[in-house]
Design an enzyme around this catalytic site. Structure first.
Site, mmCIF file in Angstrom:
data_model
loop_
_atom_site.group_PDB
_atom_site.id
_atom_site.type_symbol
_atom_site.label_atom_id
_atom_site.label_comp_id
_atom_site.label_asym_id
_atom_site.label_seq_id
_atom_site.Cartn_x
_atom_site.Cartn_y
_atom_site.Cartn_z
ATOM 1 N N SER A 94 0.805 -1.229 0.000
ATOM 2 C CA SER A 94 0.000 0.000 0.000
ATOM 3 C C SER A 94 0.833 1.271 0.000
ATOM 4 O O SER A 94 0.273 2.369 -0.030
ATOM 5 C CB SER A 94 -0.897 0.049 1.235
ATOM 6 O OG SER A 94 -1.775 -1.024 1.238
ATOM 7 N N THR A 204 -1.802 2.249 4.085
ATOM 8 C CA THR A 204 -1.297 3.635 4.080
ATOM 9 C C THR A 204 -0.756 4.044 5.443
ATOM 10 O O THR A 204 -1.394 3.789 6.463
ATOM 11 C CB THR A 204 -2.455 4.589 3.710
ATOM 12 O OG1 THR A 204 -2.823 4.322 2.370
ATOM 13 C CG2 THR A 204 -2.052 6.044 3.863
ATOM 14 N N THR A 222 1.387 6.885 0.567
ATOM 15 C CA THR A 222 0.575 5.766 0.086
ATOM 16 C C THR A 222 0.797 5.532 -1.401
ATOM 17 O O THR A 222 1.238 6.440 -2.118
ATOM 18 C CB THR A 222 -0.929 6.074 0.313
ATOM 19 O OG1 THR A 222 -1.705 4.915 0.038
ATOM 20 C CG2 THR A 222 -1.421 7.193 -0.579
ATOM 21 N N ARG A 232 -5.842 9.039 -10.746
ATOM 22 C CA ARG A 232 -6.644 9.219 -9.530
ATOM 23 C C ARG A 232 -5.753 9.585 -8.344
ATOM 24 O O ARG A 232 -4.695 8.994 -8.126
ATOM 25 C CB ARG A 232 -7.407 7.927 -9.228
ATOM 26 C CG ARG A 232 -8.280 7.971 -7.963
ATOM 27 C CD ARG A 232 -7.541 7.462 -6.747
ATOM 28 N NE ARG A 232 -8.407 7.396 -5.559
ATOM 29 C CZ ARG A 232 -7.959 7.162 -4.335
ATOM 30 N NH1 ARG A 232 -6.676 6.982 -4.122
ATOM 31 N NH2 ARG A 232 -8.783 7.115 -3.322
ATOM 32 N N THR A 255 -6.545 6.967 7.007
ATOM 33 C CA THR A 255 -6.334 5.889 6.055
ATOM 34 C C THR A 255 -7.708 5.385 5.619
ATOM 35 O O THR A 255 -8.693 5.572 6.333
ATOM 36 C CB THR A 255 -5.521 4.761 6.713
ATOM 37 O OG1 THR A 255 -5.401 3.663 5.806
ATOM 38 C CG2 THR A 255 -6.172 4.235 7.976
ATOM 39 N N GLY A 256 -7.755 4.765 4.471
ATOM 40 C CA GLY A 256 -9.027 4.213 3.997
ATOM 41 C C GLY A 256 -9.442 4.834 2.676
ATOM 42 O O GLY A 256 -8.597 5.333 1.925
HETATM 43 C C1 SD4 Z 1 -6.263 6.644 -0.773
HETATM 44 N N1 SD4 Z 1 -6.382 6.804 1.622
HETATM 45 O O1 SD4 Z 1 -5.512 6.763 -1.721
HETATM 46 C C2 SD4 Z 1 -5.676 6.172 0.540
HETATM 47 C C3 SD4 Z 1 -5.738 4.684 0.554
HETATM 48 C C4 SD4 Z 1 -5.515 4.043 1.876
HETATM 49 O O2 SD4 Z 1 -5.178 2.257 3.132
HETATM 50 O O3 SD4 Z 1 -5.479 4.679 2.910
HETATM 51 N N2 SD4 Z 1 -5.373 2.775 1.938
HETATM 52 O O4 SD4 Z 1 -7.464 6.846 -0.832
#
Ligand code: SD4
Length: 350
Positions: A94, A204, A222, A232, A255-256
């Protein structure tokens, strides 16, 4: 859904980090020793050091940051050094090297950094650079800008002494080719998938630190959502979304699913909630509440996790769904890993 009042810090679920280290940093249910714990430092004028990162495996990143902090270094140097660990880890799919690519097979990295003076720098969709966090720092320190993206960011990095490297590992390439077979993109990660990712020790990194001068810095790095559209960009390199630091108040990162974090200006929202008197945990919960409100039932499949610290050295976290963890290191204590409280008690069944 849980009660409206988030658990206080001393009721958080604690995961012994030594157990995690002994288990090769695998976070599994059986490795989760749930204990009463209080890692809060409640002093009127908190003096660091302190470092907090998203996700249990980042105890290793905290250890690198801790070396800097313990030696009297700045929070800014600490978060940069800390983030180097997952960026250079090919097993971490990640972040940085070995990050899962976009749907065209390109590894594109997002990172940002912010210091106690409100200085900040970011790189978006940067390819072929091992440590995007250092390029973000260089944008902050050597340019009149905050963000550089894509080809321009790469040109800037190469002109400033960074080497071009191939970030696509054979494992990530294999995962991409498998994905191409049905090419489905679903940011609402299924429980199995997220458990797998946690077991594989990656996600991340958002890192927040306070140094011995009580100054706060933060960093976030990340490779973004796996198999995203080319171009993106998520929340992680966006100051105010993936990271925000205000040295008078505190700092937050997350994160997420980045789109959800951007929609509510996540990290800035949390810092402003703390400014108005909320604890870090309550401030994180308010940000999550807004994501839940925007998404209705869909929110049950969207994992977002936030961590925050305030100027008093209090630590908080909150997530939409279970299994979000965070790592803490502070004076006089062993490294610790905690499971965050979450809005929903469990992942949906299907
Ligand atoms: C994103 N927040 O690119 C990041 C992805 C992430 O754990 O946190 N993955 O949207």
């Amino acid at each position: 859904m849980k009660d409206e009042k988030p658990h206080s810090l001393d009721r958080r679920q604690f995961i012994s980090s030594s157990a995690l280290v002994a288990a090769g940093l695998l976070l599994t249910q059986s490795a989760c020793e749930k204990k009463e714990s209080d890692s809060t430092v409640n002093e009127a004028s908190f003096k660091g050091p302190l470092v907090v990162s998203t996700w249990a495996p980042n105890v290793k990143a905290n250890a690198a940051a801790w070396k800097v902090l313990e030696a009297g270094g700045s929070a800014l140097d600490a978060v940069e050094q800390g983030v180097y660990i997952p960026e250079a880890d090919p097993e971490d799919s990640s972040v940085g090297l070995g990050g899962l690519p976009d749907r065209d097979g390109k590894v594109t990295l997002d990172a940002c950094i912010m210091d106690h003076n409100g200085n900040c720098g970011a790189v978006l969709a940067l390819e072929n650079i091992l440590h995007p966090i250092s390029v973000a720092r260089m944008v902050m320190e050597k340019t009149a800008h905050v963000m550089l993206a894509g080809a321009g960011a790469l040109k800037f990095a190469l002109e400033n002494g960074f080497e071009a490297v191939d970030l696509l590992t054979p494992e990530s390439e294999k995962a991409w080719k498998e994905w191409l077979e049905d090419s489905e993109y679903d940011p609402s990660i299924t429980p199995e998938k997220i458990m797998q990712r946690i077991k594989e020790s990656h996600d991340t990194i958002g890192m927040l630190a306070i140094d011995k001068n009580s100054d706060i810095s933060g960093a976030c790095s990340t490779s973004g959502m796996a198999f995203k559209l080319a171009g993106r960009v998520g929340d992680s390199p966006i100051i105010g979304a993936g990271l925000f630091v205000d040295n008078e108040v505190g700092a937050a990162t997350g994160t997420g699913v980045g789109e959800e974090v951007v929609r509510i200006c996540g990290a800035h929202t949390i810092v402003e909630q703390m400014r108005m008197g909320k604890s870090p945990a309550d401030a994180c919960k308010e940000a999550i509440r807004r994501i839940i409100q925007h998404n209705g039932d869909k929110a049950q499949r969207l994992q977002v996790g936030f961590i925050a610290i305030n100027k008093d050295g209090e630590i908080g976290a909150y997530s939409t769904l279970p299994e979000f963890s965070y790592a803490v290191q502070q004076s006089g204590k062993e490294p610790e890993v905690f499971k965050s409280d979450s809005w929903f008690d469990k992942w949906p069944e299907d």
